[in-house]
Design an enzyme around this catalytic site. Structure first.
Site, PDB file in Angstrom:
ATOM      1  N   LYS A  90       0.878  -1.187   0.000  1.00  0.00           N
ATOM      2  CA  LYS A  90       0.000   0.000   0.000  1.00  0.00           C
ATOM      3  C   LYS A  90       0.908   1.228   0.000  1.00  0.00           C
ATOM      4  O   LYS A  90       1.430   1.630   1.032  1.00  0.00           O
ATOM      5  CB  LYS A  90      -0.878  -0.023   1.252  1.00  0.00           C
ATOM      6  CG  LYS A  90      -2.208   0.716   1.138  1.00  0.00           C
ATOM      7  CD  LYS A  90      -2.129   2.175   0.763  1.00  0.00           C
ATOM      8  CE  LYS A  90      -1.978   3.112   1.936  1.00  0.00           C
ATOM      9  NZ  LYS A  90      -1.862   4.544   1.485  1.00  0.00           N
ATOM     10  N   GLY A 134       6.374   5.236   8.548  1.00  0.00           N
ATOM     11  CA  GLY A 134       5.572   6.449   8.463  1.00  0.00           C
ATOM     12  C   GLY A 134       5.626   7.198   9.775  1.00  0.00           C
ATOM     13  O   GLY A 134       6.595   7.094  10.525  1.00  0.00           O
ATOM     14  N   SER A 135       4.565   7.924  10.061  1.00  0.00           N
ATOM     15  CA  SER A 135       4.571   8.803  11.233  1.00  0.00           C
ATOM     16  C   SER A 135       4.351   8.010  12.522  1.00  0.00           C
ATOM     17  O   SER A 135       3.728   6.946  12.527  1.00  0.00           O
ATOM     18  CB  SER A 135       3.476   9.856  11.080  1.00  0.00           C
ATOM     19  OG  SER A 135       2.217   9.228  10.986  1.00  0.00           O
ATOM     20  N   THR A 136       4.834   8.563  13.616  1.00  0.00           N
ATOM     21  CA  THR A 136       4.671   7.932  14.926  1.00  0.00           C
ATOM     22  C   THR A 136       3.195   7.840  15.297  1.00  0.00           C
ATOM     23  O   THR A 136       2.739   6.838  15.850  1.00  0.00           O
ATOM     24  CB  THR A 136       5.478   8.722  15.973  1.00  0.00           C
ATOM     25  OG1 THR A 136       6.878   8.561  15.646  1.00  0.00           O
ATOM     26  CG2 THR A 136       5.250   8.209  17.380  1.00  0.00           C
ATOM     27  N   GLU A 137       2.448   8.870  14.937  1.00  0.00           N
ATOM     28  CA  GLU A 137       1.015   8.895  15.242  1.00  0.00           C
ATOM     29  C   GLU A 137       0.285   7.720  14.571  1.00  0.00           C
ATOM     30  O   GLU A 137      -0.485   7.002  15.209  1.00  0.00           O
ATOM     31  CB  GLU A 137       0.483  10.230  14.732  1.00  0.00           C
ATOM     32  CG  GLU A 137      -0.898  10.593  15.182  1.00  0.00           C
ATOM     33  CD  GLU A 137      -1.391  11.804  14.380  1.00  0.00           C
ATOM     34  OE1 GLU A 137      -0.582  12.709  14.111  1.00  0.00           O
ATOM     35  OE2 GLU A 137      -2.572  11.803  14.016  1.00  0.00           O
ATOM     36  N   GLY A 147       1.693   5.055  13.433  1.00  0.00           N
ATOM     37  CA  GLY A 147       2.280   3.833  14.006  1.00  0.00           C
ATOM     38  C   GLY A 147       1.539   3.389  15.257  1.00  0.00           C
ATOM     39  O   GLY A 147       1.231   2.202  15.438  1.00  0.00           O
ATOM     40  N   GLU A 155       8.623   1.453  11.548  1.00  0.00           N
ATOM     41  CA  GLU A 155       9.753   2.364  11.380  1.00  0.00           C
ATOM     42  C   GLU A 155       9.161   3.756  11.327  1.00  0.00           C
ATOM     43  O   GLU A 155       8.493   4.109  10.360  1.00  0.00           O
ATOM     44  CB  GLU A 155      10.520   1.996  10.108  1.00  0.00           C
ATOM     45  CG  GLU A 155      11.935   2.537  10.098  1.00  0.00           C
ATOM     46  CD  GLU A 155      12.031   3.875   9.399  1.00  0.00           C
ATOM     47  OE1 GLU A 155      11.931   4.914  10.103  1.00  0.00           O
ATOM     48  OE2 GLU A 155      12.182   3.883   8.170  1.00  0.00           O
ATOM     49  N   GLU A 184       9.157  16.478  14.921  1.00  0.00           N
ATOM     50  CA  GLU A 184       9.671  16.162  13.589  1.00  0.00           C
ATOM     51  C   GLU A 184       8.987  17.082  12.579  1.00  0.00           C
ATOM     52  O   GLU A 184       7.763  17.120  12.501  1.00  0.00           O
ATOM     53  CB  GLU A 184       9.371  14.704  13.246  1.00  0.00           C
ATOM     54  CG  GLU A 184       9.920  14.311  11.895  1.00  0.00           C
ATOM     55  CD  GLU A 184       9.672  12.841  11.556  1.00  0.00           C
ATOM     56  OE1 GLU A 184       8.535  12.374  11.727  1.00  0.00           O
ATOM     57  OE2 GLU A 184      10.619  12.176  11.106  1.00  0.00           O
TER      58      GLU A 184
HETATM   59  P1  NAP Z   1       1.647   8.658   7.487  1.00  0.00           P
HETATM   60  O1  NAP Z   1       0.370   9.389   7.568  1.00  0.00           O
HETATM   61  O2  NAP Z   1       2.141   7.926   8.664  1.00  0.00           O
HETATM   62  O3  NAP Z   1       1.529   7.668   6.238  1.00  0.00           O
HETATM   63  C1  NAP Z   1       2.367   6.566   5.982  1.00  0.00           C
HETATM   64  C2  NAP Z   1       1.555   5.495   5.291  1.00  0.00           C
HETATM   65  O4  NAP Z   1       0.522   5.022   6.155  1.00  0.00           O
HETATM   66  C3  NAP Z   1       0.839   5.999   4.033  1.00  0.00           C
HETATM   67  O5  NAP Z   1       0.787   4.957   3.093  1.00  0.00           O
HETATM   68  C4  NAP Z   1      -0.543   6.312   4.580  1.00  0.00           C
HETATM   69  O6  NAP Z   1      -1.525   6.339   3.590  1.00  0.00           O
HETATM   70  C5  NAP Z   1      -0.743   5.179   5.552  1.00  0.00           C
HETATM   71  N1  NAP Z   1      -1.728   5.427   6.596  1.00  0.00           N
HETATM   72  C6  NAP Z   1      -2.208   6.619   7.039  1.00  0.00           C
HETATM   73  N2  NAP Z   1      -3.096   6.423   8.015  1.00  0.00           N
HETATM   74  C7  NAP Z   1      -3.202   5.103   8.215  1.00  0.00           C
HETATM   75  C8  NAP Z   1      -3.957   4.279   9.107  1.00  0.00           C
HETATM   76  N3  NAP Z   1      -4.790   4.794  10.005  1.00  0.00           N
HETATM   77  N4  NAP Z   1      -3.800   2.938   9.041  1.00  0.00           N
HETATM   78  C9  NAP Z   1      -2.956   2.397   8.163  1.00  0.00           C
HETATM   79  N5  NAP Z   1      -2.224   3.111   7.287  1.00  0.00           N
HETATM   80  C10 NAP Z   1      -2.333   4.450   7.322  1.00  0.00           C
HETATM   81  O7  NAP Z   1       2.780   9.610   7.037  1.00  0.00           O
HETATM   82  P2  NAP Z   1       2.674  10.719   5.919  1.00  0.00           P
HETATM   83  O8  NAP Z   1       1.292  11.187   5.690  1.00  0.00           O
HETATM   84  O9  NAP Z   1       3.392  10.154   4.770  1.00  0.00           O
HETATM   85  O10 NAP Z   1       3.517  11.864   6.593  1.00  0.00           O
HETATM   86  C11 NAP Z   1       3.127  12.472   7.806  1.00  0.00           C
HETATM   87  C12 NAP Z   1       4.315  12.593   8.737  1.00  0.00           C
HETATM   88  O11 NAP Z   1       4.882  11.306   8.992  1.00  0.00           O
HETATM   89  C13 NAP Z   1       5.479  13.389   8.167  1.00  0.00           C
HETATM   90  O12 NAP Z   1       5.319  14.745   8.295  1.00  0.00           O
HETATM   91  C14 NAP Z   1       6.608  12.824   8.976  1.00  0.00           C
HETATM   92  O13 NAP Z   1       6.695  13.438  10.230  1.00  0.00           O
HETATM   93  C15 NAP Z   1       6.257  11.392   9.168  1.00  0.00           C
HETATM   94  N6  NAP Z   1       6.920  10.503   8.190  1.00  0.00           N
HETATM   95  C16 NAP Z   1       7.904   9.673   8.618  1.00  0.00           C
HETATM   96  C17 NAP Z   1       8.525   8.843   7.721  1.00  0.00           C
HETATM   97  C18 NAP Z   1       9.602   7.918   8.086  1.00  0.00           C
HETATM   98  O14 NAP Z   1      10.309   7.467   7.207  1.00  0.00           O
HETATM   99  N7  NAP Z   1       9.760   7.539   9.340  1.00  0.00           N
HETATM  100  C19 NAP Z   1       8.156   8.855   6.391  1.00  0.00           C
HETATM  101  C20 NAP Z   1       7.125   9.699   5.975  1.00  0.00           C
HETATM  102  C21 NAP Z   1       6.510  10.496   6.898  1.00  0.00           C
HETATM  103  P3  NAP Z   1      -1.898   7.757   2.897  1.00  0.00           P
HETATM  104  O15 NAP Z   1      -0.713   8.181   2.136  1.00  0.00           O
HETATM  105  O16 NAP Z   1      -3.024   7.412   2.007  1.00  0.00           O
HETATM  106  O17 NAP Z   1      -2.244   8.696   4.013  1.00  0.00           O
END
Ligand code: NAP
Ligand code: MG
Length: 484
Positions: free
Chosen positions: A181, A234-237, A239, A256, A388
């Site tokens: 995904k 992805g994000s800690t939230e 996660g 991660e 972050e």
């Molecule tokens: P994110 O919201 O955590 O999204 C990461 C992945 O999870 C995306 O594929 C997202 O889909 C999916 N997702 C979102 N909500 C979900 C849920 N409730 N259940 C399962 N999967 C879900 O991160 P983001 O929107 O890409 O970025 C937001 C923040 O995350 C950034 O500003 C940054 O602080 C952090 N981040 C961290 C990393 C890292 O490598 N550790 C990478 C990217 C971002 P959608 O794209 O459709 O929302």
């Protein structure tokens, strides 16, 4: 449809080696953040598509075509996928830049690393075994390493294909099946990869791609009883939400997550190298890097010199067209992310001292760019220090002596990575051991290798991508006792 990147553009769901529109017919738009143009409309998976993909992945996992394939042959499929990707590396890199906004030279590095990761885990396929156990009594006992099952890999938009391969390559190597995904901002390279996996010869259901929203498709995969494991970056939230949602089905989870990594410059460092390392540590990938060195900790006696040089370098790092070979700072991934980054910059302007950047930018009158931004006189308790940002924004803090440096480095809820700059070998190793983070770079920053495990301490998550360690996240250990 062909793209500006010259690649066949795939926009349907990839399930059971078939391209199909979402059952609902729904689609969503993908934007080029450097030009604000809509470059594709991609299928938005719904409940029926999710059930179909899980059923296909399960049937493959339990079926003969995959089960009876020897480990060596699984490895051969991954080697073939690596070769095919290498042949299309240029187009794939262009596609990555098109939806992410990162400079093309960075996308080329991403694709090259993806090729390496496929080969690295292809090599592991026929080398992972169990053990014989020295148990007491008239028994012969041994362990088997068995694939966990159906893996849903949920990945972000910053290194779309590369981070996906960190999950699907080890999963497939050990005999799991995968539903990928991708992030909604960057679904195109995952779909292009599906073409390659099919051509490489993976049987139907081994590798599937579902595009669509995180709170819909992502969350449904996390709750689905037919999925055995969630591999998330992805994000800690999100996660934390995944852990809660996964509890009901006791799914295996590796996470991660984010970071606020300290990059620590001691007074005895090679300052030229340290400043270059600090620059790359925060501005590579537009700062949209989970391990970005976003807190620069500088020992007091060299602080003024470091900040002056860094600010001068940041001012020269002007945003540019990601397809221009001279561009070193591309577009932030989306308008939303640009707004998030700018809101942090506004908070920073009230609390700390802006010494470079601080503004949004456009290239050829368009795009979601942000200048390379440096704040001096930053302190714990400030938003730009504690949270972050995920953009090209650096907070510089000052410390006095080794213990203070260590204390400040660890003063964060995160623990993904850290950098240390010093010529004193004893100090370097002492500090490396004292920092609670999954990766520590000494006199370098932001280097990765398929053989080097990567992951977090503390709120940066758990489990490891890459290296031999990643294989643990996709296998169960079975103990077999034989009475003699
Ligand atoms: P994110 O919201 O955590 O999204 C990461 C992945 O999870 C995306 O594929 C997202 O889909 C999916 N997702 C979102 N909500 C979900 C849920 N409730 N259940 C399962 N999967 C879900 O991160 P983001 O929107 O890409 O970025 C937001 C923040 O995350 C950034 O500003 C940054 O602080 C952090 N981040 C961290 C990393 C890292 O490598 N550790 C990478 C990217 C971002 P959608 O794209 O459709 O929302
Ligand atoms: Mg999101």
């Amino acid at each position: 449809m062909a793209t500006a990147a010259g690649t066949e553009l795939r926009t349907e769901l990839f399930v059971n080696n078939e391209w199909r529109p979402a059952a609902s017919g729904e689609r969503f738009e993908v934007t080029n953040p450097a030009t604000e143009e809509i470059i594709a409309e991609v299928a938005a998976a719904g409940p029926r598509d999710i059930d179909d993909a899980v059923a296909a992945a399960r049937a493959c996992f339990e079926g003969d075509a995959w089960r009876s394939l020897s480990a060596r042959k699984r490895g051969a499929l991954l080697y073939r996928a690596a070769d095919l990707l290498e042949q299309r590396a240029d187009q794939m890199a262009r596609l990555e830049t098109l939806h992410n906004g990162k400079p093309l030279f960075e996308s080329k590095i991403d694709v090259a690393m993806t090729v390496e990761t496929l080969r690295y885990y292809a090599g592991w396929a026929d080398k992972l075994g169990g053990q014989t156990l020295p148990v007491d009594g008239p028994f012969f006992a041994y362990t088997l390493r068995e694939p966990t099952g159906v893996v849903a890999a949920i990945v972000p938009w910053n290194f779309p294909l590369n981070l996906a391969s960190w999950k699907f390559a080890p999963a497939l190597a050990v005999g799991c099946t995968v539903i990928l995904k991708p992030a909604s901002e960057t679904p195109l390279t995952a779909l292009a990869m599906a073409d390659i996996m099919e051509q490489a010869g993976f049987p139907p259901g081994a590798f599937n791609v579902l595009t669509g929203g995180g709170s819909t498709v992502g969350a449904a995969l996390v709750k689905h009883p037919g999925v055995d494991k969630i591999a998330f970056t992805g994000s800690t939230e999100v996660g934390k939400q995944i852990m809660r949602d996964a509890a009901a089905t006791l799914k295996r989870v590796t996470l991660e997550l984010g970071g606020k990594s300290p990059n620590v410059i001691f007074a005895d460092a090679d300052l030229k190298a340290a400043v270059r390392g600090a620059q790359n540590g925060i501005f590579y990938g537009k700062g949209e890097v989970c391990a970005a060195g976003s807190r620069l900790l500088v020992e007091r006696s060299v602080h003024d010199q470091v900040v002056e040089e860094l600010a001068a370098r940041a001012q020269k790092l002007t945003p540019g067209d990601p397809f221009d070979k001279n561009t070193r700072l591309g577009a932030v991934v989306s308008k939303k992310q640009q707004q998030t980054v700018l809101s942090y910059i506004e908070a920073g302007k009230k609390e700390a001292k802006l010494v470079a950047g601080g503004n949004p930018a456009k290239v050829n009158g368009k795009g979601y760019f942000v200048e390379a931004t440096v704040f001096d006189q930053a302190k714990p308790g400030m938003k730009i220090v504690d949270e972050e940002i995920f953009g090209p924004v650096l907070a510089v803090l000052t410390f006095d002596g080794v213990d203070d440096g260590i204390r400040l480095a660890n003063q964060t809820m995160y623990g993904l990575a850290a950098g240390i700059w010093t010529k004193d070998i004893r100090k370097a190793h002492r500090v490396a051991q004292a920092i609670r983070a999954g990766t520590v770079w000494i006199n370098t920053y932001n280097f990765y290798d398929s053989s080097a495990p990567f992951g977090g301490y503390k709120a940066s998550g758990f489990g490891r991508d890459l290296g031999r360690e990643a294989l643990d996240g996709y296998t169960e250990v079975k103990t077999v006792w034989v009475g003699l």
